[in-house]
Write a protein that holds these residues in place. Structure first.
Motif, PDB file in Angstrom:
ATOM      1  N   GLU A 155      18.518 -27.800 -13.396  1.00 37.97           N
ATOM      2  CA  GLU A 155      18.918 -27.640 -14.791  1.00 37.97           C
ATOM      3  C   GLU A 155      17.720 -27.828 -15.706  1.00 37.97           C
ATOM      4  O   GLU A 155      16.772 -28.534 -15.371  1.00 37.97           O
ATOM      5  N   VAL A 156      17.793 -27.255 -16.893  1.00 36.95           N
ATOM      6  CA  VAL A 156      16.621 -27.258 -17.767  1.00 36.95           C
ATOM      7  C   VAL A 156      16.214 -28.676 -18.180  1.00 36.95           C
ATOM      8  O   VAL A 156      15.021 -28.978 -18.288  1.00 36.95           O
ATOM      9  N   GLU A 157      17.179 -29.589 -18.348  1.00 41.52           N
ATOM     10  CA  GLU A 157      16.816 -30.968 -18.730  1.00 41.52           C
ATOM     11  C   GLU A 157      16.005 -31.641 -17.626  1.00 41.52           C
ATOM     12  O   GLU A 157      15.008 -32.314 -17.888  1.00 41.52           O
ATOM     13  N   THR A 158      16.458 -31.458 -16.389  1.00 47.05           N
ATOM     14  CA  THR A 158      15.746 -32.051 -15.258  1.00 47.05           C
ATOM     15  C   THR A 158      14.363 -31.412 -15.132  1.00 47.05           C
ATOM     16  O   THR A 158      13.352 -32.102 -14.955  1.00 47.05           O
ATOM     17  N   LYS A 159      14.352 -30.110 -15.235  1.00 44.66           N
ATOM     18  CA  LYS A 159      13.118 -29.334 -15.192  1.00 44.66           C
ATOM     19  C   LYS A 159      12.105 -29.878 -16.218  1.00 44.66           C
ATOM     20  O   LYS A 159      10.945 -30.136 -15.899  1.00 44.66           O
ATOM     21  N   ALA A 160      12.579 -30.055 -17.435  1.00 48.35           N
ATOM     22  CA  ALA A 160      11.701 -30.543 -18.509  1.00 48.35           C
ATOM     23  C   ALA A 160      11.202 -31.951 -18.195  1.00 48.35           C
ATOM     24  O   ALA A 160      10.019 -32.259 -18.371  1.00 48.35           O
ATOM     25  N   ALA A 161      12.092 -32.799 -17.688  1.00 49.05           N
ATOM     26  CA  ALA A 161      11.707 -34.185 -17.395  1.00 49.05           C
ATOM     27  C   ALA A 161      10.669 -34.224 -16.276  1.00 49.05           C
ATOM     28  O   ALA A 161       9.724 -35.021 -16.311  1.00 49.05           O
ATOM     29  N   ILE A 162      10.835 -33.352 -15.281  1.00 49.86           N
ATOM     30  CA  ILE A 162       9.880 -33.308 -14.168  1.00 49.86           C
ATOM     31  C   ILE A 162       8.505 -32.880 -14.671  1.00 49.86           C
ATOM     32  O   ILE A 162       7.486 -33.506 -14.364  1.00 49.86           O
ATOM     33  N   ILE A 205      11.283 -27.062   5.484  1.00 48.61           N
ATOM     34  CA  ILE A 205      12.080 -26.066   6.213  1.00 48.61           C
ATOM     35  C   ILE A 205      13.065 -25.391   5.256  1.00 48.61           C
ATOM     36  O   ILE A 205      13.174 -24.165   5.212  1.00 48.61           O
ATOM     37  N   ALA A 206      13.730 -26.216   4.445  1.00 51.86           N
ATOM     38  CA  ALA A 206      14.676 -25.661   3.470  1.00 51.86           C
ATOM     39  C   ALA A 206      13.964 -24.690   2.530  1.00 51.86           C
ATOM     40  O   ALA A 206      14.489 -23.646   2.165  1.00 51.86           O
ATOM     41  N   LEU A 207      12.739 -25.045   2.160  1.00 50.02           N
ATOM     42  CA  LEU A 207      11.957 -24.182   1.279  1.00 50.02           C
ATOM     43  C   LEU A 207      11.621 -22.860   1.969  1.00 50.02           C
ATOM     44  O   LEU A 207      11.751 -21.788   1.382  1.00 50.02           O
ATOM     45  N   ASN A 208      11.181 -22.956   3.228  1.00 52.89           N
ATOM     46  CA  ASN A 208      10.785 -21.751   3.955  1.00 52.89           C
ATOM     47  C   ASN A 208      11.960 -20.800   4.123  1.00 52.89           C
ATOM     48  O   ASN A 208      11.792 -19.584   4.083  1.00 52.89           O
ATOM     49  N   THR A 209      13.151 -21.395   4.337  1.00 47.96           N
ATOM     50  CA  THR A 209      14.333 -20.556   4.564  1.00 47.96           C
ATOM     51  C   THR A 209      15.083 -20.275   3.267  1.00 47.96           C
ATOM     52  O   THR A 209      16.175 -19.724   3.285  1.00 47.96           O
ATOM     53  N   ARG A 210      14.476 -20.697   2.153  1.00 47.21           N
ATOM     54  CA  ARG A 210      15.122 -20.512   0.847  1.00 47.21           C
ATOM     55  C   ARG A 210      16.560 -21.039   0.861  1.00 47.21           C
ATOM     56  O   ARG A 210      17.486 -20.371   0.407  1.00 47.21           O
ATOM     57  N   ASP A 211      16.734 -22.227   1.410  1.00 43.52           N
ATOM     58  CA  ASP A 211      18.052 -22.842   1.515  1.00 43.52           C
ATOM     59  C   ASP A 211      18.383 -23.563   0.195  1.00 43.52           C
ATOM     60  O   ASP A 211      18.319 -24.777   0.089  1.00 43.52           O
ATOM     61  N   ASP A 212      18.730 -22.752  -0.813  1.00 51.21           N
ATOM     62  CA  ASP A 212      18.937 -23.296  -2.165  1.00 51.21           C
ATOM     63  C   ASP A 212      19.999 -24.392  -2.203  1.00 51.21           C
ATOM     64  O   ASP A 212      19.849 -25.381  -2.920  1.00 51.21           O
ATOM     65  N   ALA A 213      21.067 -24.195  -1.427  1.00 56.09           N
ATOM     66  CA  ALA A 213      22.166 -25.166  -1.445  1.00 56.09           C
ATOM     67  C   ALA A 213      21.658 -26.539  -1.019  1.00 56.09           C
ATOM     68  O   ALA A 213      21.924 -27.551  -1.682  1.00 56.09           O
ATOM     69  N   PHE A 214      20.879 -26.568   0.071  1.00 53.65           N
ATOM     70  CA  PHE A 214      20.323 -27.827   0.553  1.00 53.65           C
ATOM     71  C   PHE A 214      19.423 -28.477  -0.508  1.00 53.65           C
ATOM     72  O   PHE A 214      19.538 -29.653  -0.819  1.00 53.65           O
ATOM     73  N   ILE A 215      18.527 -27.682  -1.062  1.00 55.93           N
ATOM     74  CA  ILE A 215      17.574 -28.216  -2.037  1.00 55.93           C
ATOM     75  C   ILE A 215      18.312 -28.821  -3.227  1.00 55.93           C
ATOM     76  O   ILE A 215      18.054 -29.960  -3.635  1.00 55.93           O
ATOM     77  N   LYS A 216      19.261 -28.066  -3.769  1.00 56.39           N
ATOM     78  CA  LYS A 216      20.006 -28.574  -4.926  1.00 56.39           C
ATOM     79  C   LYS A 216      20.757 -29.847  -4.578  1.00 56.39           C
ATOM     80  O   LYS A 216      20.786 -30.790  -5.352  1.00 56.39           O
ATOM     81  N   GLN A 217      21.339 -29.852  -3.383  1.00 57.57           N
ATOM     82  CA  GLN A 217      22.160 -31.005  -3.011  1.00 57.57           C
ATOM     83  C   GLN A 217      21.312 -32.270  -2.836  1.00 57.57           C
ATOM     84  O   GLN A 217      21.638 -33.322  -3.373  1.00 57.57           O
ATOM     85  N   VAL A 218      20.189 -32.167  -2.111  1.00 58.28           N
ATOM     86  CA  VAL A 218      19.397 -33.390  -1.876  1.00 58.28           C
ATOM     87  C   VAL A 218      18.728 -33.884  -3.152  1.00 58.28           C
ATOM     88  O   VAL A 218      18.450 -35.074  -3.282  1.00 58.28           O
ATOM     89  N   LEU A 219      18.480 -32.980  -4.096  1.00 56.23           N
ATOM     90  CA  LEU A 219      17.785 -33.419  -5.315  1.00 56.23           C
ATOM     91  C   LEU A 219      18.754 -33.894  -6.398  1.00 56.23           C
ATOM     92  O   LEU A 219      18.328 -34.409  -7.434  1.00 56.23           O
ATOM     93  N   GLU A 220      20.046 -33.751  -6.128  1.00 52.86           N
ATOM     94  CA  GLU A 220      21.025 -34.019  -7.171  1.00 52.86           C
ATOM     95  C   GLU A 220      20.893 -35.418  -7.771  1.00 52.86           C
ATOM     96  O   GLU A 220      20.912 -35.580  -8.986  1.00 52.86           O
ATOM     97  N   ASP A 221      20.742 -36.431  -6.902  1.00 56.99           N
ATOM     98  CA  ASP A 221      20.704 -37.799  -7.424  1.00 56.99           C
ATOM     99  C   ASP A 221      19.291 -38.350  -7.537  1.00 56.99           C
ATOM    100  O   ASP A 221      19.096 -39.535  -7.778  1.00 56.99           O
ATOM    101  N   VAL A 222      18.309 -37.497  -7.336  1.00 59.32           N
ATOM    102  CA  VAL A 222      16.926 -37.975  -7.365  1.00 59.32           C
ATOM    103  C   VAL A 222      16.403 -37.919  -8.807  1.00 59.32           C
ATOM    104  O   VAL A 222      16.655 -36.964  -9.530  1.00 59.32           O
ATOM    105  N   LYS A 223      15.716 -38.969  -9.188  1.00 62.50           N
ATOM    106  CA  LYS A 223      15.198 -39.042 -10.549  1.00 62.50           C
ATOM    107  C   LYS A 223      14.029 -38.070 -10.744  1.00 62.50           C
ATOM    108  O   LYS A 223      13.244 -37.851  -9.814  1.00 62.50           O
ATOM    109  N   PRO A 224      13.889 -37.536 -11.963  1.00 63.54           N
ATOM    110  CA  PRO A 224      12.780 -36.606 -12.233  1.00 63.54           C
ATOM    111  C   PRO A 224      11.419 -37.149 -11.802  1.00 63.54           C
ATOM    112  O   PRO A 224      10.620 -36.413 -11.220  1.00 63.54           O
ATOM    113  N   ALA A 225      11.163 -38.444 -12.050  1.00 60.30           N
ATOM    114  CA  ALA A 225       9.855 -39.009 -11.683  1.00 60.30           C
ATOM    115  C   ALA A 225       9.617 -38.891 -10.184  1.00 60.30           C
ATOM    116  O   ALA A 225       8.489 -38.697  -9.729  1.00 60.30           O
TER     117      ALA A 225
END
Lengths: 453, 453
Positions: B61-68, B19-39
């Motif tokens: 962030e680019v480091e997280t992006k690269a790790a993912i 749902i967050a993706l469909n509504t482009r809810d960037d704030a939600f996405i960033k917030q829930v992924l903040e503490d999630v490990k790249p793996a």
């Protein structure tokens, strides 16, 4: 660069070593083994008998001795250690890490184990007894109690002083775990970070809160999956209160993964106990016969079953020609299906689809495969001048066998897994035997249905 | 303790995320992924389509992006990365370790790879190009160039200063490698030792000369075996002159071991490319059909072969009853034999016996198994009122099949291995198909020999 090379065990060396052993040439033995790693000495000892191995080991320092025994294959070690006195075992246990010590204690007879425990000093004994209560295949049974631990309120210099005290007992130091006053794990600080920080920096300000841990009751395979996924070289083990009890290092997990892969391979090959090519003829036969005998009973049942259709065979002998085709395809399809499910079960979390969706997919793949194979066979049969009706019957039966073998292959590992058995069993002779019988049943049923109407 | 828990991906979460993706809810996405490990984010992305995954990744962030991206399955990554601009790929390559950067570069089309390389700064580019020339499955292709290196003539304080400089680039520091002026590896010094030593101690006096290394050309499986055997968490990689080039860490080796086990399992199950249950129906079928079709041709050949003996079948229909028994036993024995050899090949050095001795042993085990099984079948056949002569024929044929299938099963993996193929092929449908045909040949030959004389 000589020291950097691996030790190479060759026939000449073994022969020279045997001569040294026969003549009790202690000086030679000690000298050649001086720079050899314990893991290589363990491998070398497999070449000699128990008495000779014991003789060699007794010439070495207790740390080397302990490392060699620790490296031995558990089955071999269990018998080998019977030649040691309690005092010798105590000396060995004293220098091992707690997780390795527990492995060896678990292999001793209860009486010997109790005697050895009684001979350990109190603190060490308490450590060990604490670990003995865990099964070997859970996190608690894999962990070592030797860890570097720092209180969150310390400074870097206090932490380094503590490392100085603790470090002697901890072979491989990756990081220092940070705990509060109640021993609850808060995070960790890497040695790199410690080296690069000022002496009076507080641990609180530099530690990394982001640490993955496991509970004592996690299975060895769960721990392996977590360490693999997050690329960890060690993982802290907590009790349910979150208190830090110990750590598991990646070398033990590499062993878990290797052994699991070997076990799966043996199960798929229908070998019922862990054997190697250099085991005795007796042991090799014993490992192989159970599944062969089950296969034999499957074959005898097949024979009885086909016997019921003797009349059909008398009318159209060509029915017999296609028995191998039906059977081999059923076996192949079943093993493919089950091994795909076994793989999914090995990496949980990958699949989030419902059972219904999964089975629908199995069905579609089976339809596709069944269609391709039965059309292929139909074409070839006609091309080679086969009877039209029989060709239809064979293809219909083949199609049904592919579909049903797909389902059996998919469901069996799921069922085995839910009852706590290793699902890889479903990729072994088990599934083949069932599919053989089923394939025959479908074939002869189809014949009855189509050929005589 | 919240941070210590693993991220759990469940259906509810995925739905909320969608749902967050469909509504482009960037704030939600960033917030829930903040503490999630790249793996874990990598695993999460498998649930969404390419466009959505790219959208999520671009928020990080680019480091997280690269790790993912580094954590993605190579097959998936290869397609996914096509959606990135060259500049985006350059940013990712810039923050990765050299070994991971090279893996990704190897997956790019040559044109894109050259463009990306051109965009890297000179030193980094030289590093990468140096690694690109190695195959992925040798030590050179697995190593990272980021290492901590100290000259043997330095003092501890100099060494720590150097660590300060180098450490930023090196994610996991286990120890500092000690080299001479020509970069020849002399040994290593652990961080623990560095921490516990006085500042002006010379590295020469505290370093450990006893270090195991590998050469760039060692195969990934050889490196895995060495690291497993000696419980290493990292191993230095040298060129033929003994110069230190890089290191391989155990997390990469865990991946090598896991992938090898999975590959062996798939080969044994007759699956011709790496597939998972959630792959497309088309891909699953494509992976399964090749060996099934080979099995089908084996089956059609069997049909032709049995057809040659139609006359015999007309005289004694009961001959057909035992086709499944002969065939299943031949298949089971062959797979058992080959898997034992495959296991020996996987841990070289264990067996020092001559070929002659090995085959003698195979022969004795086969005799024993063959005898037990054929007597068992003979007894049962008589007990169930079978014809005496046919019972003899079946048991003699069964005995011969066990012995011959043992030899085929033993020799096939050895031959495959010596030609550079994965010997596990010999435990798959390959050996079953050959043994099926052979079993039938032996059976009907025995019938001809014994039944009509």
């Amino acid at each position: 660069v000589q020291e950097l090379l691996q030790f190479e065990m060759n026939k000449d060396f073994i022969e020279r070593f045997q001569i040294a052993l026969n003549t009790r040439d202690d000086a030679f033995i000690k000298q050649v083994l001086e720079d050899v790693k314990p893991a290589d000495i363990s491998a070398l000892l497999y070449e000699f008998n128990t008495e000779e191995s014991k003789y060699v080991i007794d010439l070495l320092e207790v740390e080397t001795k302990a490392a060699i025994i620790n490296d031995l294959d558990p089955d071999i070690r269990k018998n080998f250690i019977k030649n040691f006195t309690n005092e010798e075992i105590i000396d060995i246990i004293d220098v091992l890490a707690s997780d390795d010590a527990v492995d060896i204690l678990n292999e001793l007879k209860t009486k010997v184990r109790e005697e050895v425990l009684a001979g350990l000093d109190e603190e060490w004994k308490a450590h060990i007894i604490d670990l003995l209560r865990y099964d070997e295949d859970v996190a608690g049974g894999l962990m070592a109690k030797e860890i570097l631990k720092a209180n969150v309120n310390w400074t870097v210099i206090q932490c380094i002083a503590e490392i100085r005290k603790q470090a002697e007992n901890v072979a491989k130091v990756y990081s220092v775990y940070v705990v509060d006053d109640k021993d609850i794990l808060l995070g960790r600080v890497s040695l790199k970070r410690l080296i690069l920080s000022e002496d009076n920096t507080r641990i609180e300000d530099i530690y990394d809160k982001d640490v993955i841990s496991v509970q004592t009751y996690f299975s060895d395979l769960e721990v392996a999956e977590i360490m693999r996924k997050y690329d960890l070289e060690s993982v802290p083990v907590l009790n349910v209160q979150g208190q830090l009890l110990g750590r598991i290092t990646i070398d033990d997990i590499v062993d878990v993964i290797t052994e699991q892969a070997e076990e799966d391979r043996q199960i798929m090959a229908g070998i019922s106990e862990s054997v190697e090519e250099d085991d005795s003829v007796w042991r090799l036969s014993r490992a192989r016969l159970p599944w062969l005998i089950i296969g034999i009973f499957g074959g005898l049942l097949s024979a009885r079953f086909i016997g019921l259709f003797e009349g059909d065979l008398l009318r159209v002998t060509a029915i017999a020609f296609f028995i191998p085709l039906i059977q081999a395809t059923g076996g192949n399809v079943g093993i493919q299906s089950s091994s795909i499910v076994v793989q999914t079960l090995a990496s949980p979390g990958l699949i989030d689809e419902s059972m219904w969706k999964r089975l629908m997919k199995v069905f579609v793949v089976a339809l596709l495969n069944g269609l391709v194979l039965s059309l292929l066979v139909f074409g070839f049969n006609l091309l080679l001048g086969g009877d039209f009706t029989l060709s239809v019957v064979v293809s219909v039966a083949l199609f049904s066998v592919v579909v049903i073998a797909s389902f059996i292959g998919t469901l069996t590992p799921l069922i085995l897994n839910s009852f706590g058995f290793n699902p890889a069993l479903a990729s072994g002779p088990f599934i083949t035997t069932i599919n053989d019988l089923l394939g025959l049943a479908i074939y002869f049923f189809t014949i009855h249905l189509l050929l005589w109407n």
